[in-house]
Design a protein around this motif. Structure first.
Motif, PDB file in Angstrom:
ATOM      1  N   TYR A 125      48.956  -9.595  53.840  1.00 24.06           N
ATOM      2  CA  TYR A 125      47.391  -9.192  53.970  1.00 24.06           C
ATOM      3  C   TYR A 125      46.996  -9.177  55.551  1.00 24.06           C
ATOM      4  O   TYR A 125      47.800  -9.759  56.221  1.00 24.06           O
ATOM      5  N   VAL A 126      46.275  -8.312  55.896  1.00 22.23           N
ATOM      6  CA  VAL A 126      45.598  -8.074  57.162  1.00 22.23           C
ATOM      7  C   VAL A 126      44.306  -8.544  57.556  1.00 22.23           C
ATOM      8  O   VAL A 126      43.247  -8.567  56.541  1.00 22.23           O
ATOM      9  N   THR A 127      43.985  -9.638  58.286  1.00 30.49           N
ATOM     10  CA  THR A 127      42.777 -10.214  58.524  1.00 30.49           C
ATOM     11  C   THR A 127      41.603  -8.989  59.111  1.00 30.49           C
ATOM     12  O   THR A 127      42.094  -8.069  59.579  1.00 30.49           O
ATOM     13  N   GLU A 128      40.352  -9.059  58.778  1.00 30.40           N
ATOM     14  CA  GLU A 128      39.461  -8.028  59.176  1.00 30.40           C
ATOM     15  C   GLU A 128      39.453  -7.974  60.813  1.00 30.40           C
ATOM     16  O   GLU A 128      39.283  -6.480  60.934  1.00 30.40           O
ATOM     17  N   ASP A 129      39.703  -8.771  61.514  1.00 33.35           N
ATOM     18  CA  ASP A 129      39.786  -8.419  63.018  1.00 33.35           C
ATOM     19  C   ASP A 129      41.012  -7.779  63.474  1.00 33.35           C
ATOM     20  O   ASP A 129      41.149  -6.974  64.392  1.00 33.35           O
TER      21      ASP A 129
END
Length: 72
Positions: free
Chosen positions: A64-68
């Motif tokens: 997963y990739v964080t929003e930032d």
């Protein structure tokens, strides 16, 4: 001019459209008449979306990739 989306109860739909049709085209324009869909119904209507969501939900948290970190 403003654009809004309304969810109209079926029993008053005819009356509401009757009222809207009494405005001139330069005052009000009906852009689209569609049946309301929940978010779930909308996503399921897109080919391959349901399978994609199910597959993504099974991915490891490390993928997963964080929003930032998103490249918008």
């Amino acid at each position: 001019m403003q654009t809004i989306t309304l969810k109209i109860e079926d029993r008053i739909n005819d009356k509401f459209l009757w009222l809207l049709n009494h405005f001139s085209k330069n005052e009000l324009e009906i852009l689209d008449e569609t049946t309301y869909q929940t978010d779930d119904e909308y996503l399921k209507s897109i080919k391959g979306m349901e399978e994609s969501i199910i597959k993504a939900s099974k991915d490891s948290i490390e993928n997963y990739v964080t929003e930032d970190k998103l490249d918008w």
